[in-house]
Design an enzyme around this catalytic site. Structure first.
Site, PDB file in Angstrom:
ATOM      1  CE  LYS A  71      40.125 -58.201  30.235  1.00  0.00           C
ATOM      2  NZ  LYS A  71      40.569 -59.118  31.317  1.00  0.00           N
ATOM      3  CE1 TYR A 129      42.161 -55.677  25.339  1.00  0.00           C
ATOM      4  CE2 TYR A 129      40.209 -54.811  26.419  1.00  0.00           C
ATOM      5  CZ  TYR A 129      41.335 -55.598  26.443  1.00  0.00           C
ATOM      6  OH  TYR A 129      41.641 -56.311  27.579  1.00  0.00           O
TER       7      TYR A 129
END
Length: 256
Positions: free
Chosen positions: A162, A155
């Site tokens: 995020k 990620y």
């Protein structure tokens, strides 16, 4: 109905498998008047998806990194509605170099990272600012999140983006709260959407989730996430803001 007579702008719809599509569908079923956004090559894809909603809706052109698009958004919406009751931020993107690189965070240059942060983090605030003239007491801003409390396989910079989104949501809740506007995030478990398929090693994220989640987890079912977003858009949670609601089968609550 939860959203009777409420107006809702939903970003991020691509195909009917999108979480945002599920939100738009449920919002309509709960009485909302809905408009979608898209831009560029994705615009025609979103328009096809829009025709599959219970009531076909318009798709406005909006690139969240384009200042001109943002500047005219409130005017465009104002020609249709005198207020905006709900805003759904379901926008996220990171260039290939930012995801699944052998060197992790060390593999991406600033230009790629800047794109990821602009689209996935800064746009949450810039979009809220763009529609601010139409938001009123009782309006709700909801963003889609993926738990940024730990480092996930592959990620990489999207995880950093995020984390920034989560922080931004708290500051927006602080800034908009005095006017009675709520700001919350929904942290979804991994779902097999078009966006997810672009993440190298997505299986490393999603594979163990079903066994880990106390309630189990279906990576092909965005309905639980969409229902939670709709609940936050409604007036049933009038004192909830600055919150991250996890919809992941409970996986966030148990150890690895």
């Amino acid at each position: 109905m939860l959203l009777a007579d409420r107006t809702v702008l939903v970003t991020g719809v691509l195909t009917p498998s999108s979480i945002a599509f599920g939100v738009a569908r449920l919002a309509q079923e709960q009485g909302a008047d809905v408009v979608l956004t898209s831009f560029g090559r994705a615009l025609s894809v979103t328009e096809r998806a829009a025709r599959r909603l219970p009531t076909p809706v318009d798709v406005l052109e909006l690139d969240v990194t384009d200042a001109d698009h943002l500047d005219r958004l409130a005017t465009t919406l104002g020609d249709r509605w005198d207020r905006l009751d709900g805003l759904v931020h379901a926008v996220g993107f990171a260039p290939e170099a930012c995801l699944g690189h052998d060197d992790g965070l060390l593999g991406a240059g600033w230009d790629d990272v800047a794109t990821a942060l602009h689209v996935s983090t800064y746009s949450f605030a810039s979009l809220a600012r763009a529609v601010r003239p139409l938001l009123q007491r009782g309006s709700s801003v909801v963003g889609l999140d993926f738990d940024a409390s730990v480092a996930w396989p592959a990620y990489d910079w999207m995880g950093v983006a995020k984390a920034g989104l989560e922080s931004a949501s708290r500051y927006l809740a602080r800034d908009l709260g005095p006017d009675g506007i709520r700001v919350n995030l929904v942290a979804a478990g991994p779902l097999k959407t078009v966006a997810a398929r672009s993440i190298p090693g997505f299986e490393k994220l999603s594979g163990p989730w079903v066994e880990k989640a106390p309630l189990g987890w279906d990576i092909g079912d965005p309905e639980p996430v969409a229902r939670t977003v709709v609940a936050l858009l409604s007036d049933w949670l009038p004192a909830t803001t600055g919150e991250i609601v996890h919809v992941d089968g409970g996986a966030h609550a148990v150890g690895g």
